[in-house]
Scaffold this motif. Structure first.
Motif, PDB file in Angstrom:
ATOM      1  N   ARG A 150      -2.526  -5.210  14.003  1.00 10.45           N
ATOM      2  CA  ARG A 150      -2.038  -4.170  13.098  1.00 10.45           C
ATOM      3  C   ARG A 150      -2.857  -4.155  11.806  1.00 10.45           C
ATOM      4  O   ARG A 150      -3.225  -3.074  11.309  1.00 10.45           O
ATOM      5  CB  ARG A 150      -0.561  -4.389  12.760  1.00 10.45           C
ATOM      6  CG  ARG A 150       0.401  -4.263  13.920  1.00 10.45           C
ATOM      7  CD  ARG A 150       0.465  -2.852  14.473  1.00 10.45           C
ATOM      8  NE  ARG A 150       1.527  -2.699  15.439  1.00 10.45           N
ATOM      9  CZ  ARG A 150       1.456  -3.016  16.729  1.00 10.45           C
ATOM     10  NH1 ARG A 150       0.338  -3.543  17.202  1.00 10.45           N
ATOM     11  NH2 ARG A 150       2.477  -2.818  17.547  1.00 10.45           N
ATOM     12  N   LEU A 151      -3.149  -5.323  11.278  1.00  8.51           N
ATOM     13  CA  LEU A 151      -3.936  -5.378  10.048  1.00  8.51           C
ATOM     14  C   LEU A 151      -5.335  -4.798  10.261  1.00  8.51           C
ATOM     15  O   LEU A 151      -5.820  -3.981   9.468  1.00  8.51           O
ATOM     16  CB  LEU A 151      -4.045  -6.828   9.562  1.00  8.51           C
ATOM     17  CG  LEU A 151      -2.762  -7.489   9.054  1.00  8.51           C
ATOM     18  CD1 LEU A 151      -3.029  -8.937   8.671  1.00  8.51           C
ATOM     19  CD2 LEU A 151      -2.203  -6.731   7.859  1.00  8.51           C
ATOM     20  N   VAL A 152      -5.967  -5.208  11.349  1.00 10.67           N
ATOM     21  CA  VAL A 152      -7.348  -4.758  11.584  1.00 10.67           C
ATOM     22  C   VAL A 152      -7.381  -3.268  11.915  1.00 10.67           C
ATOM     23  O   VAL A 152      -8.239  -2.523  11.421  1.00 10.67           O
ATOM     24  CB  VAL A 152      -7.983  -5.592  12.710  1.00 10.67           C
ATOM     25  CG1 VAL A 152      -9.361  -5.045  13.068  1.00 10.67           C
ATOM     26  CG2 VAL A 152      -8.094  -7.046  12.292  1.00 10.67           C
ATOM     27  N   SER A 153      -6.448  -2.805  12.767  1.00  8.22           N
ATOM     28  CA  SER A 153      -6.467  -1.399  13.159  1.00  8.22           C
ATOM     29  C   SER A 153      -6.160  -0.484  11.985  1.00  8.22           C
ATOM     30  O   SER A 153      -6.764   0.592  11.850  1.00  8.22           O
ATOM     31  CB  SER A 153      -5.476  -1.154  14.300  1.00  8.22           C
ATOM     32  OG  SER A 153      -4.156  -1.452  13.889  1.00  8.22           O
ATOM     33  N   HIS A 154      -5.255  -0.890  11.101  1.00  9.33           N
ATOM     34  CA  HIS A 154      -4.976  -0.059   9.933  1.00  9.33           C
ATOM     35  C   HIS A 154      -6.124  -0.098   8.936  1.00  9.33           C
ATOM     36  O   HIS A 154      -6.389   0.898   8.261  1.00  9.33           O
ATOM     37  CB  HIS A 154      -3.667  -0.501   9.271  1.00  9.33           C
ATOM     38  CG  HIS A 154      -2.450  -0.011   9.977  1.00  9.33           C
ATOM     39  ND1 HIS A 154      -1.956  -0.623  11.104  1.00  9.33           N
ATOM     40  CD2 HIS A 154      -1.648   1.056   9.749  1.00  9.33           C
ATOM     41  CE1 HIS A 154      -0.880   0.028  11.524  1.00  9.33           C
ATOM     42  NE2 HIS A 154      -0.678   1.042  10.733  1.00  9.33           N
ATOM     43  N   ARG A 155      -6.811  -1.217   8.839  1.00 11.08           N
ATOM     44  CA  ARG A 155      -8.012  -1.242   8.003  1.00 11.08           C
ATOM     45  C   ARG A 155      -9.083  -0.329   8.588  1.00 11.08           C
ATOM     46  O   ARG A 155      -9.781   0.388   7.864  1.00 11.08           O
ATOM     47  CB  ARG A 155      -8.536  -2.670   7.878  1.00 11.08           C
ATOM     48  CG  ARG A 155      -9.715  -2.797   6.910  1.00 11.08           C
ATOM     49  CD  ARG A 155     -10.074  -4.246   6.674  1.00 11.08           C
ATOM     50  NE  ARG A 155     -10.586  -4.872   7.885  1.00 11.08           N
ATOM     51  CZ  ARG A 155     -10.909  -6.157   7.985  1.00 11.08           C
ATOM     52  NH1 ARG A 155     -10.744  -6.944   6.925  1.00 11.08           N
ATOM     53  NH2 ARG A 155     -11.352  -6.656   9.113  1.00 11.08           N
TER      54      ARG A 155
END
Length: 556
Positions: free
Chosen positions: A82-87
């Motif tokens: 979630r962190l990487v995809s939203h970044r």
């Protein structure tokens, strides 16, 4: 241009890396989730069997450790994804929007003019967000579905080849079901959108023609037509919802068939008989794959929305980059100076079918005055010179030898500035409106521009109100002229700048513009009798009359 290709071309190196990394993390997280479900089912079943058999030699520590490890891995990987995809989503969207905004500067002025209804802003906001959304809503879920389905089929191939083949067929059928349902749903939604658009157009037309419809006793007819159109839209929306509902039911049915198939093949027959714990574990492993398949319709819907948005953005995207680099150089002009003359070749002036033809060479520092009553075509002529209206004959208006209609907006903005009769004013302060033309100008520069248009008494912090409603008509007119003065264009086109001003203020304003822009060519459209207010000599005087051929008079 597909949505993914558009996003990939617009993204920088970090956003691309995040996009791929998010897909890997999503696949790993879903694989851990499937493994957790399968191992948990096997573990619980094994515990029950061992308890029933009173087998004290069986160790529960390793399976429980595996369950705990898979649970922690699933949670951690999903959070990380979630962190990487939203970044990736934020980075790709910012890159895409910045590229698209830069590409709008290559759009000819007439096209920008045609998009003032908000369509261009919708492209840069909602459509860019839809394309950027695939980095979080499409790519990671598809990666998770693909990795999990492949792993499940591979594991079943080792344990039970026949079950693996059966599940491969059922999973492919599930994917095909989702794809077909998505296509049918999109067709119904397009039909619904077209029907609602037609209904809205009919309502607007009926509203403007309401008195005539009442006289003709046709109000009920139009009402029935609009109601029928709205009914078609509702039917199409209901059909789309029904297709989606049936697709989900079929996916759940396939999931039940898939799990039952694994259990039957694992427990029946002398060849395929397996321990109950293994059969339960395999069935739950398959259930995890089908659970992801049930999310496929939503993923395909998001991908379809992004694909439609990418098609609408294609004309802007193709202007400036391919793999992140410009594909073509827009037309350019020579450096500012005497070469930036405005050449006019047989441009029709006036109104009506019998119009005169005007040819002239507007050199730097020259002054052209266009006069005539309202409706004689003065504003149309200025918009034609500014490239906002396409000339009847291409190449009739040239800037430094280049047809103005082929020049992108940023090139025209560096050469031509048109101040319209009702130009736009932001709901801000006087200073903020002026800095739209000169963002780096200090307060003294802004005050000098106001003084040039006889508006020095207006404080910079004065609020202008919506559309300049807090100012008088004369103040609004002089404010937009001061904003244009700050651009110091090679050619300034002023559409009735003296309207709303008394004679003394009008003379001060015109003289101030000439003094601060001594090298700029001025084309000034004035109503009848206002041309007597010009406080300096003119190079050309063009007088227009409505609905009649008008000989052109020139004064030197």
């Amino acid at each position: 241009m597909t949505a993914f290709k558009l996003l990939w071309n617009a993204a920088d190196r970090r956003a691309r890396r995040d996009l791929l990394f998010a897909a890997v993390l999503a696949g790993a997280a879903e694989l851990c989730a499937a493994g957790l479900l399968g191992v948990s089912g096997w573990f619980l079943t094994s515990c029950a069997v061992v308890t029933a058999q009173a087998n004290t030699t069986w160790s529960w520590m390793y399976p429980s450790a595996a369950v705990r490890a898979l649970a922690l891995s699933r949670t951690g990987l999903r959070y990380w994804e979630r962190l990487v995809s939203h970044r990736a989503l934020l980075g790709a969207t910012v890159s895409l929007r910045s590229r698209l905004v830069r590409s709008t500067t290559t759009v000819p002025a007439r096209e920008l003019r045609n998009r003032r209804d908000g369509t261009l802003m919708a492209r840069l906001t909602s459509d860019a967000a839809a394309v950027g959304g695939i980095s979080a809503q499409v790519v990671p879920p598809l990666a998770g579905i693909g990795v999990t389905a492949t792993a499940v089929v591979a594991l079943l191939l080792v344990a039970n080849p026949l079950a693996s083949a059966a599940e491969l067929v059922l999973l492919a059928t599930s994917a095909a079901t989702a794809v077909v349902a998505d296509r049918r749903t999109r067709e119904h939604r397009k039909a619904a959108a077209a029907a609602r658009t037609a209904a809205g157009t009919a309502l607007l037309s009926a509203r403007s023609a309401l008195p005539e419809l009442r006289c003709l006793a046709a109000v009920d007819v139009v009402r029935d037509q609009v109601a029928e159109t709205v009914g078609r839209a509702r039917q199409a929306e209901a059909a789309a919802a029904e297709v989606t509902r049936r697709a989900r039911l079929l996916l759940r049915l396939l999931a039940a068939v898939g799990q039952a198939t694994v259990l039957l093949l694992a427990l029946s027959g002398p060849v395929f008989t397996q321990p109950a714990a293994d059969a339960i574990g395999q069935a739950l492993l398959v259930a995890a794959a089908y659970e992801l398949m049930e999310t496929l319709p939503q993923v395909l819907r998001d991908n379809g929305l992004a694909a439609d948005a990418a098609l609408r953005l294609a004309d802007l995207a193709n202007r400036t980059f391919s793999r992140g680099r410009p594909t073509a150089s827009p037309p350019t002009l020579p450096p500012a100076g005497p070469t930036r003359a405005l050449e006019i070749r047989q441009v029709p002036v006036g109104v009506g079918d019998d119009r005169a033809q005007w040819s002239a060479m507007i050199e730097p520092a020259s002054v052209v005055v266009v006069t005539g009553p309202n409706g004689s075509g003065k504003s149309t002529l200025l918009q034609t010179l500014a490239g906002r209206i396409i000339p009847d004959a291409p190449g009739s208006v040239l800037v430094a030898g280049v047809p103005v209609e082929s020049l992108p907006a940023d090139v025209i903005a560096d050469t031509l500035t048109l101040v319209e009769a009702e130009d736009w004013i932001a709901d801000a302060t006087v200073a903020e409106n002026l800095r739209q033309a000169a963002p780096g100008a200090d307060d003294n520069t802004l005050r000098a521009a106001l003084a040039a248009v006889a508006l020095e008494q207006l404080p910079l912090h004065t609020p202008t109100g919506p559309q300049g409603g807090a100012l008088s008509q004369g103040q609004r007119r002089r404010l937009v002229i001061a904003r244009a003065v700050l651009r110091a264009p090679a050619v300034m086109l002023l559409d009735e700048p003296t309207t709303g001003l008394d004679d003394r203020t009008a003379v001060r304003m015109l003289m101030g513009v000439r003094l601060v822009l001594p090298d700029s060519a001025l084309v000034i459209a004035l109503p009848d009798r206002h041309h007597e207010l010009i406080p300096f000599s003119t190079t050309h005087t063009l007088r227009l009359q409505p609905c009649a051929r008008q000989p052109l008079s020139t004064q030197g």
